[in-house]
Design a protein around this motif. Structure first.
Motif, PDB file in Angstrom:
ATOM      1  N   SER A  81       0.963  -1.149   0.042  1.00 20.64           N
ATOM      2  CA  SER A  81       0.102   0.018  -0.003  1.00 20.64           C
ATOM      3  C   SER A  81       0.738   1.252  -0.133  1.00 20.64           C
ATOM      4  O   SER A  81       2.022   1.223   0.331  1.00 20.64           O
ATOM      5  CB  SER A  81      -1.046   0.003   1.301  1.00 20.64           C
ATOM      6  N   ARG A  82       0.182   2.425  -0.117  1.00 23.78           N
ATOM      7  CA  ARG A  82       0.912   3.741  -0.205  1.00 23.78           C
ATOM      8  C   ARG A  82       1.702   3.905   1.019  1.00 23.78           C
ATOM      9  O   ARG A  82       2.925   4.470   0.904  1.00 23.78           O
ATOM     10  CB  ARG A  82      -0.164   4.669  -0.380  1.00 23.78           C
ATOM     11  N   GLU A  83       1.258   3.674   2.223  1.00 28.88           N
ATOM     12  CA  GLU A  83       2.058   4.017   3.289  1.00 28.88           C
ATOM     13  C   GLU A  83       3.293   2.977   3.795  1.00 28.88           C
ATOM     14  O   GLU A  83       4.358   3.444   4.243  1.00 28.88           O
ATOM     15  CB  GLU A  83       1.002   3.733   4.731  1.00 28.88           C
ATOM     16  N   GLU A  84       3.344   1.799   3.142  1.00 24.15           N
ATOM     17  CA  GLU A  84       4.417   0.903   3.232  1.00 24.15           C
ATOM     18  C   GLU A  84       5.715   1.208   2.655  1.00 24.15           C
ATOM     19  O   GLU A  84       6.640   0.819   3.290  1.00 24.15           O
ATOM     20  CB  GLU A  84       3.793  -0.541   2.852  1.00 24.15           C
ATOM     21  N   LYS A  85       5.615   2.121   1.689  1.00 27.79           N
ATOM     22  CA  LYS A  85       6.762   2.602   1.116  1.00 27.79           C
ATOM     23  C   LYS A  85       7.801   3.338   2.284  1.00 27.79           C
ATOM     24  O   LYS A  85       8.792   3.463   2.257  1.00 27.79           O
ATOM     25  CB  LYS A  85       6.768   3.293  -0.011  1.00 27.79           C
ATOM     26  N   ASN A  86       7.206   3.792   3.348  1.00 29.34           N
ATOM     27  CA  ASN A  86       7.853   4.727   4.314  1.00 29.34           C
ATOM     28  C   ASN A  86       7.752   3.891   5.423  1.00 29.34           C
ATOM     29  O   ASN A  86       8.631   4.463   6.497  1.00 29.34           O
ATOM     30  CB  ASN A  86       6.739   5.829   4.800  1.00 29.34           C
ATOM     31  N   LEU A  87       7.893   2.270   5.510  1.00 32.32           N
ATOM     32  CA  LEU A  87       7.960   1.486   6.694  1.00 32.32           C
ATOM     33  C   LEU A  87       9.465   0.992   6.287  1.00 32.32           C
ATOM     34  O   LEU A  87       9.749   0.626   5.256  1.00 32.32           O
ATOM     35  CB  LEU A  87       6.869   0.679   6.743  1.00 32.32           C
ATOM     36  N   THR A  88      10.095   0.500   7.444  1.00 34.38           N
ATOM     37  CA  THR A  88      11.171  -0.669   7.418  1.00 34.38           C
ATOM     38  C   THR A  88      10.679  -1.865   6.797  1.00 34.38           C
ATOM     39  O   THR A  88       9.579  -2.193   6.875  1.00 34.38           O
ATOM     40  CB  THR A  88      11.831  -0.751   8.672  1.00 34.38           C
ATOM     41  N   PRO A  89      11.354  -2.641   6.204  1.00 38.25           N
ATOM     42  CA  PRO A  89      11.073  -3.856   5.760  1.00 38.25           C
ATOM     43  C   PRO A  89      10.490  -4.756   6.975  1.00 38.25           C
ATOM     44  O   PRO A  89       9.419  -5.478   6.670  1.00 38.25           O
ATOM     45  CB  PRO A  89      12.284  -4.578   5.130  1.00 38.25           C
ATOM     46  N   GLU A  90      10.960  -4.736   7.939  1.00 36.73           N
ATOM     47  CA  GLU A  90      10.420  -5.355   9.123  1.00 36.73           C
ATOM     48  C   GLU A  90       9.042  -4.811   9.612  1.00 36.73           C
ATOM     49  O   GLU A  90       8.034  -5.802   9.810  1.00 36.73           O
ATOM     50  CB  GLU A  90      11.313  -5.327  10.489  1.00 36.73           C
ATOM     51  N   HIS A  91       8.823  -3.748   9.655  1.00 35.26           N
ATOM     52  CA  HIS A  91       7.623  -3.128   9.946  1.00 35.26           C
ATOM     53  C   HIS A  91       6.375  -3.330   9.020  1.00 35.26           C
ATOM     54  O   HIS A  91       5.257  -3.811   9.098  1.00 35.26           O
ATOM     55  CB  HIS A  91       7.578  -1.540  10.292  1.00 35.26           C
ATOM     56  N   ALA A 146       6.363  -5.836   6.822  1.00 38.09           N
ATOM     57  CA  ALA A 146       6.217  -7.610   6.877  1.00 38.09           C
ATOM     58  C   ALA A 146       5.149  -7.582   8.251  1.00 38.09           C
ATOM     59  O   ALA A 146       4.232  -8.403   7.732  1.00 38.09           O
ATOM     60  CB  ALA A 146       7.683  -8.162   7.236  1.00 38.09           C
ATOM     61  N   ARG A 147       5.331  -6.959   9.178  1.00 36.13           N
ATOM     62  CA  ARG A 147       4.469  -7.073  10.200  1.00 36.13           C
ATOM     63  C   ARG A 147       2.892  -6.601   9.848  1.00 36.13           C
ATOM     64  O   ARG A 147       1.999  -7.274  10.262  1.00 36.13           O
ATOM     65  CB  ARG A 147       5.116  -6.148  11.272  1.00 36.13           C
ATOM     66  N   ILE A 148       3.126  -5.636   9.362  1.00 36.69           N
ATOM     67  CA  ILE A 148       1.681  -4.942   8.876  1.00 36.69           C
ATOM     68  C   ILE A 148       1.060  -5.740   7.941  1.00 36.69           C
ATOM     69  O   ILE A 148      -0.098  -5.918   8.014  1.00 36.69           O
ATOM     70  CB  ILE A 148       1.837  -3.426   8.253  1.00 36.69           C
TER      71      ILE A 148
END
Length: 93
Positions: free
Chosen positions: A1-11, A13-15
């Motif tokens: 999703s759009r927001e995931e590009k701003n997350l670390t890979p670990e976060h 994956a958790r989401i």
């Protein structure tokens, strides 16, 4: 999703894991409703995606000071979802 590009890979994956769990539980709920006769859904997986989208995208467009207040928004979206699943509602007595 759009927001995931701003997350670390670990976060991310958790989401994604949480999202998959939600989708699985919602799909099972819809299947159970079909088995019980409370719902009539030709494709529960597609309904799962559509209902999930309603729930996750409302935060993008809803504004408390906008055209729809929170109560009207919740009631309207509930009616849409209940119609989508062809819910058999009890008669009001």
């Amino acid at each position: 999703s759009r927001e995931e590009k701003n997350l670390t890979p670990e976060h991310a994956a958790r989401i994604n894991g949480i999202r998959r769990q939600f989708d699985s539980k919602l799909n099972e709920l819809l299947k159970a409703g079909c088995r019980s006769g409370d719902f009539s859904i030709p494709d529960t997986r597609l309904a799962t995606f559509a209902i999930g989208a309603i729930g996750t995208w409302v935060q993008v467009w809803f504004k408390p000071t906008g055209r729809y207040d929170a109560r009207t928004t919740a009631a309207g979206l509930t009616d849409l979802v209940m119609t989508m699943v062809n819910a058999k509602l009890p008669s009001p007595d």
